[in-house]
Design an enzyme around this catalytic site. Structure first.
Site, short mmCIF file in Angstrom:
data_model
loop_
_atom_site.label_atom_id
_atom_site.label_comp_id
_atom_site.label_asym_id
_atom_site.label_seq_id
_atom_site.Cartn_x
_atom_site.Cartn_y
_atom_site.Cartn_z
N ASP A 8 1.32 93.21 -6.90
CA ASP A 8 1.02 93.81 -8.20
C ASP A 8 -0.14 93.05 -8.81
O ASP A 8 -0.11 91.81 -8.87
CB ASP A 8 2.23 93.73 -9.12
CG ASP A 8 3.35 94.69 -8.70
OD1 ASP A 8 3.19 95.39 -7.69
OD2 ASP A 8 4.39 94.71 -9.39
N ASP A 129 9.19 106.76 -10.93
CA ASP A 129 9.69 105.55 -11.56
C ASP A 129 10.74 105.96 -12.58
O ASP A 129 10.42 106.66 -13.56
CB ASP A 129 8.56 104.79 -12.24
CG ASP A 129 7.42 104.47 -11.28
OD1 ASP A 129 7.72 104.11 -10.12
OD2 ASP A 129 6.25 104.58 -11.67
#
Length: 235
Positions: A8, A129
């Site tokens: 990330d 998500d």
């Protein structure tokens, strides 16, 4: 089952969030390419990259870092975060990214998703998500009233090649994967299903493999040494 170590990116640094909270961020490295090479050296074949700046703010400050990873790691790279127009999607595909993950763009405009699927076929995936069963967008900042499981069904019917499903409550929390959820999804989806969020033990990985999932994303468990990537890849 394919294993995807995760990188990330925030401000060109390798970070991990807890439950998608930008205020709960740990920084692990300022050299993303080196982390990718370490993963490759430990046996990884794939890499999952999330551009957190792109996801939340739509900016593209991490492009050069991602390009360096693609050019130097030798890994199959899938990238998500802020990919909301064809120009940027094409930019990553021409760079050599193996799979581009649409999130907010797919939720906001299904017609746009279809056009990208027509243009780029299996190089397009969707990241679903989910927070408490509903789809979150905009870097997980906004939770919609779209049922996540129903949205997965819609994507599957549309012919999407792959879905990356993240249980936000588990992400970065080191509490284990939501195995009942993935078992339910795997039971009726025909597309490739990649699990993300909370995977933190070999038993998690073994159970997901038994369910027939295409892939699993490993994040914080690798950075905190709770999981050893060499051991995971040797199973």
């Amino acid at each position: 089952m394919e294993i995807f170590p995760a990188i990330d990116l925030k401000d060109r640094k390798v970070v991990r969030l807890t439950q998608g909270d930008y205020e709960r961020m740990d920084v692990y490295s300022d050299d993303p390419s080196e982390i990718a090479r370490q993963f490759a050296g430990q046996g990884a074949r794939n890499l999952h990259i999330v551009d957190l700046d792109g996801a939340r703010d739509g900016v593209n400050v991490n492009f050069d870092a991602i390009r360096n990873i693609v050019e130097t790691s030798g890994l199959f790279v899938q990238v998500g975060g802020g990919l909301r127009d064809e120009r940027r999607i094409r930019q990553y595909i021409e760079l050599g990214v193996g799979r581009v993950i649409l999130g907010t763009a797919a939720v906001k405009s299904f017609s746009f998703l279809r056009s990208m699927m027509q243009a780029f076929a299996e190089k397009i995936a969707v990241g679903v998500d989910a927070r408490e069963g509903f789809v979150a967008v905009g870097g997980w900042v906004e939770t919609t009233r779209i049922n996540a499981a129903e949205f997965c069904d819609k994507l599957d019917i549309s012919g999407i090649d792959a879905i990356i499903y993240t249980d936000i409550a588990r992400d970065g929390a080191m509490q284990g994967a939501n195995l009942p959820l993935y078992k339910e999804l795997a039971g009726h989806l025909s597309c490739k299903l990649i699990a993300a969020g909370g995977i933190s033990s070999m038993s998690d990985i073994d159970e997901l493999r038994k369910m027939g999932l295409y892939g699993a994303i490993l994040g914080k468990a690798l950075y905190t040494k709770k999981l050893d990537l060499r051991e995971v890849m040797a199973r």
